[in-house]
Design a protein around this motif. Structure first.
Motif, mmCIF file in Angstrom:
data_model
loop_
_atom_site.group_PDB
_atom_site.id
_atom_site.type_symbol
_atom_site.label_atom_id
_atom_site.label_comp_id
_atom_site.label_asym_id
_atom_site.label_seq_id
_atom_site.Cartn_x
_atom_site.Cartn_y
_atom_site.Cartn_z
ATOM 1 N N LEU A 1 9.964 29.725 -46.128
ATOM 2 C CA LEU A 1 10.450 28.496 -45.599
ATOM 3 C C LEU A 1 8.970 28.208 -44.384
ATOM 4 O O LEU A 1 8.658 27.293 -44.567
ATOM 5 N N ASP A 2 8.446 29.269 -43.683
ATOM 6 C CA ASP A 2 7.604 29.365 -42.816
ATOM 7 C C ASP A 2 6.832 29.033 -43.257
ATOM 8 O O ASP A 2 5.679 28.049 -42.925
ATOM 9 N N VAL A 3 6.268 30.016 -44.182
ATOM 10 C CA VAL A 3 4.682 29.696 -44.853
ATOM 11 C C VAL A 3 5.162 28.040 -45.605
ATOM 12 O O VAL A 3 3.747 28.295 -45.272
ATOM 13 N N ALA A 4 5.903 27.938 -46.190
ATOM 14 C CA ALA A 4 5.840 26.200 -46.751
ATOM 15 C C ALA A 4 5.638 25.409 -45.985
ATOM 16 O O ALA A 4 4.862 24.131 -46.127
ATOM 17 N N SER A 5 6.711 25.564 -44.800
ATOM 18 C CA SER A 5 5.664 24.433 -44.433
ATOM 19 C C SER A 5 4.331 24.087 -43.455
ATOM 20 O O SER A 5 4.614 23.146 -43.232
ATOM 21 N N GLU A 6 4.203 25.160 -42.815
ATOM 22 C CA GLU A 6 3.199 25.560 -42.465
ATOM 23 C C GLU A 6 1.243 24.857 -43.480
ATOM 24 O O GLU A 6 0.979 23.936 -42.974
ATOM 25 N N GLU A 7 2.599 24.948 -45.197
ATOM 26 C CA GLU A 7 1.592 24.613 -46.293
ATOM 27 C C GLU A 7 1.313 23.415 -46.643
ATOM 28 O O GLU A 7 0.464 22.243 -46.622
ATOM 29 N N LEU A 8 2.457 22.360 -46.359
ATOM 30 C CA LEU A 8 2.133 21.457 -45.696
ATOM 31 C C LEU A 8 1.583 20.774 -44.518
ATOM 32 O O LEU A 8 1.018 19.754 -44.848
ATOM 33 N N SER A 9 1.346 21.922 -43.333
ATOM 34 C CA SER A 9 1.000 20.888 -42.069
ATOM 35 C C SER A 9 -0.908 21.425 -42.736
ATOM 36 O O SER A 9 -2.012 20.281 -42.641
ATOM 37 N N HIS A 10 -1.133 21.633 -43.832
ATOM 38 C CA HIS A 10 -2.706 22.187 -43.807
ATOM 39 C C HIS A 10 -2.689 21.091 -45.396
ATOM 40 O O HIS A 10 -3.892 20.247 -44.899
ATOM 41 N N MET A 11 -1.861 20.583 -45.939
ATOM 42 C CA MET A 11 -1.734 19.996 -47.271
ATOM 43 C C MET A 11 -2.201 17.786 -46.092
ATOM 44 O O MET A 11 -3.500 17.283 -46.606
ATOM 45 N N GLU A 12 -1.284 17.955 -44.821
ATOM 46 C CA GLU A 12 -1.890 16.913 -43.822
ATOM 47 C C GLU A 12 -3.480 16.993 -43.495
ATOM 48 O O GLU A 12 -4.120 16.084 -42.985
ATOM 49 N N MET A 13 -3.415 18.542 -43.007
ATOM 50 C CA MET A 13 -4.830 18.318 -42.373
ATOM 51 C C MET A 13 -6.387 17.840 -43.763
ATOM 52 O O MET A 13 -7.376 17.621 -43.691
ATOM 53 N N VAL A 14 -5.847 18.454 -44.733
ATOM 54 C CA VAL A 14 -7.151 18.594 -46.236
ATOM 55 C C VAL A 14 -7.285 16.735 -46.283
ATOM 56 O O VAL A 14 -7.830 16.223 -46.527
ATOM 57 N N ALA A 15 -5.532 15.770 -46.876
ATOM 58 C CA ALA A 15 -5.963 14.779 -46.793
ATOM 59 C C ALA A 15 -6.744 14.209 -45.279
ATOM 60 O O ALA A 15 -7.267 12.867 -45.862
ATOM 61 N N THR A 16 -6.615 14.511 -44.786
ATOM 62 C CA THR A 16 -7.322 13.863 -43.512
ATOM 63 C C THR A 16 -8.699 13.894 -43.889
ATOM 64 O O THR A 16 -9.553 13.190 -43.575
ATOM 65 N N CYS A 17 -8.413 15.008 -44.217
ATOM 66 C CA CYS A 17 -10.116 15.229 -44.116
ATOM 67 C C CYS A 17 -10.771 14.235 -45.241
ATOM 68 O O CYS A 17 -12.364 14.169 -45.710
ATOM 69 N N VAL A 18 -10.293 14.275 -46.306
ATOM 70 C CA VAL A 18 -10.530 13.571 -47.392
ATOM 71 C C VAL A 18 -11.031 12.800 -47.331
ATOM 72 O O VAL A 18 -11.829 11.750 -47.241
ATOM 73 N N ASN A 19 -9.929 11.513 -46.173
ATOM 74 C CA ASN A 19 -9.897 10.431 -45.785
ATOM 75 C C ASN A 19 -11.098 9.825 -44.997
ATOM 76 O O ASN A 19 -11.897 9.083 -45.533
ATOM 77 N N LEU A 20 -11.330 11.167 -44.249
ATOM 78 C CA LEU A 20 -12.259 10.356 -43.329
ATOM 79 C C LEU A 20 -14.359 10.971 -44.249
ATOM 80 O O LEU A 20 -14.398 9.802 -44.215
ATOM 81 N N LEU A 21 -13.952 12.087 -45.332
ATOM 82 C CA LEU A 21 -15.017 12.097 -46.156
ATOM 83 C C LEU A 21 -15.333 10.392 -47.263
ATOM 84 O O LEU A 21 -15.880 10.173 -47.632
ATOM 85 N N ASN A 22 -14.379 10.115 -47.169
ATOM 86 C CA ASN A 22 -14.159 8.813 -48.718
ATOM 87 C C ASN A 22 -14.513 7.685 -47.083
ATOM 88 O O ASN A 22 -15.166 6.710 -48.168
ATOM 89 N N GLY A 23 -14.867 7.410 -46.045
ATOM 90 C CA GLY A 23 -15.217 6.596 -45.544
ATOM 91 C C GLY A 23 -13.968 5.035 -45.431
ATOM 92 O O GLY A 23 -12.969 5.291 -45.451
ATOM 93 N N HIS A 24 -15.882 3.945 -45.477
ATOM 94 C CA HIS A 24 -14.172 2.859 -45.775
ATOM 95 C C HIS A 24 -14.835 1.868 -46.252
ATOM 96 O O HIS A 24 -15.118 0.596 -46.153
ATOM 97 N N THR A 25 -15.960 2.345 -47.041
ATOM 98 C CA THR A 25 -16.314 1.359 -48.078
ATOM 99 C C THR A 25 -15.615 1.696 -49.817
ATOM 100 O O THR A 25 -16.006 2.932 -49.944
ATOM 101 N N ILE A 26 -14.817 0.992 -50.274
ATOM 102 C CA ILE A 26 -14.909 1.000 -51.827
ATOM 103 C C ILE A 26 -15.897 0.957 -52.694
ATOM 104 O O ILE A 26 -16.819 -0.389 -52.181
ATOM 105 N N ASP A 27 -15.831 1.777 -53.685
ATOM 106 C CA ASP A 27 -17.491 1.282 -54.021
ATOM 107 C C ASP A 27 -17.472 2.096 -55.651
ATOM 108 O O ASP A 27 -18.195 3.975 -55.856
ATOM 109 N N ALA A 28 -16.393 2.098 -56.348
ATOM 110 C CA ALA A 28 -16.208 2.939 -57.353
ATOM 111 C C ALA A 28 -17.339 2.552 -58.387
ATOM 112 O O ALA A 28 -17.931 3.444 -58.919
ATOM 113 N N GLN A 29 -18.681 1.671 -58.501
ATOM 114 C CA GLN A 29 -19.588 1.793 -59.155
ATOM 115 C C GLN A 29 -20.598 3.553 -59.152
ATOM 116 O O GLN A 29 -21.130 4.315 -59.833
ATOM 117 N N ASN A 30 -20.261 3.871 -57.470
ATOM 118 C CA ASN A 30 -21.173 4.873 -57.151
ATOM 119 C C ASN A 30 -20.070 6.267 -57.017
ATOM 120 O O ASN A 30 -20.438 7.347 -56.711
#
Length: 228
Positions: A59-88
C-alpha cells in the motif's frame, strides 16, 4: 483512506514545451509499464495479504506510485504547452489536441487507452511479488529509454528521480520476497524428478543450465547491504 497533499513528491520542471516528447512520456502515464498500472497492481494485490508488514509495503508503494503518476502528468502537461495544434501533433498525441484540450489522458505513447488487463494478480504472494519486481525493473528500463532521448534538464531531473525510485521499490519487493520463502507456490520446491529435469532441445547443443538435486527457490541479495 487516502489524502492528497498539495505538493509534488519531487518538483517537476521543463526547459520549454516539447509536444512530441510529451507523447513519449505518456507511456509512463497510461502504458503497460507505467505508474497507473503499478499503483493499481500493488493496491489490488494488497487486498488479500495477511502479513501486515508486507501489506503495508504494497500500500505504501502503491500510494507513492500515484504520486509518480501525478509527476508524470505534470511533466506531460508542461511539455504540451498551451497551443492546440493537431495538424503538427504526432499520432499518439492527437487526442490531446482534439479531445482533451491538452489535458494528459490515460493512454500510452501510441494513443491506446489504459486498461485493467495490464494488472497481474494471482493471490499467491510469491508469484505476485515476482511480478512486482519485474514491473519495477521494466519501468526503470522505460525511464532509461526516455532519459536517453531528451536533453531538457528539467525533464531529465524528473526522470532520474523516478527511475531511482523504481530501483528502490525493486529492492523493497526483493526483501519481501525473501520473507515468503517456503510459503505458497514456493513450498516443496524441486522435490519431484520432473521439477529437476532439463530438456536439451537445441541440436546440436549442450546442457548449459542444470537444475540438479539441490535446486532451491530463488532469493535476492540486498544490493546495498549495511556497512559493518
Amino acid at each position: 483512506m487516502f489524502k492528497h497533499e498539495k505538493q509534488l513528491l519531487y518538483d517537476v520542471k521543463v526547459d520549454g514545451p516539447n509536444p512530441n516528447y510529451a507523447v513519449m512520456m505518456q507511456e509512463q502515464l497510461g502504458g503497460a509499464h507505467g505508474e497507473l498500472k503499478a499503483a493499481m497492481q500493488y493496491m489490488s494485490q494488497s487486498f488479500r495479504i495477511k502479513d501486515q508488514q508486507i501489506k503495508d509495503l504494497f500500500l505504501d508503494v502503491a500510494s507513492e506510485e500515484l504520486s509518480h503518476m501525478e509527476m508524470v502528468a505534470t511533466c506531460v502537461n508542461l511539455l504540451n504547452g498551451h497551443t492546440i495544434d493537431a495538424q503538427n501533433a504526432t499520432i499518439g498525441n492527437i487526442e490531446a489536441h482534439v479531445m482533451s484540450g491538452l489535458t494528459p489522458v490515460l493512454s500510452n505513447a501510441s494513443g491506446f487507452m489504459w486498461t485493467g488487463a495490464y494488472i497481474e494478480e494471482t493471490g499467491d504472494l510469491a508469484a505476485d511479488i515476482l511480478s512486482d519486481i519485474a514491473a519495477e525493473q521494466r519501468a526503470k528500463v522505460v525511464y532509461q529509454y526516455l532519459y536517453r532521448q531528451i536533453q531538457d534538464k528539467g525533464v531529465r531531473d524528473t526522470i532520474d528521480f523516478l527511475l531511482n525510485r523504481e530501483e528502490a521499490h525493486n529492492t523493497m519487493f526483493r526483501e519481501a520476497f525473501n520473507r515468503v520463502l517456503d510459503t505458497g507456490s514456493l513450498k516443496d520446491w524441486a522435490v519431484t524428478n520432473d521439477s529437476r529435469l532439463y530438456f536439451d532441445l537445441s541440436s546440436p547443443g549442450a546442457q548449459y543450465f542444470q537444475v540438479g538435486n539441490n535446486a532451491k527457490p530463488p532469493s535476492f541479495a540486498n544490493p546495498n547491504p549495511p556497512q559493518s
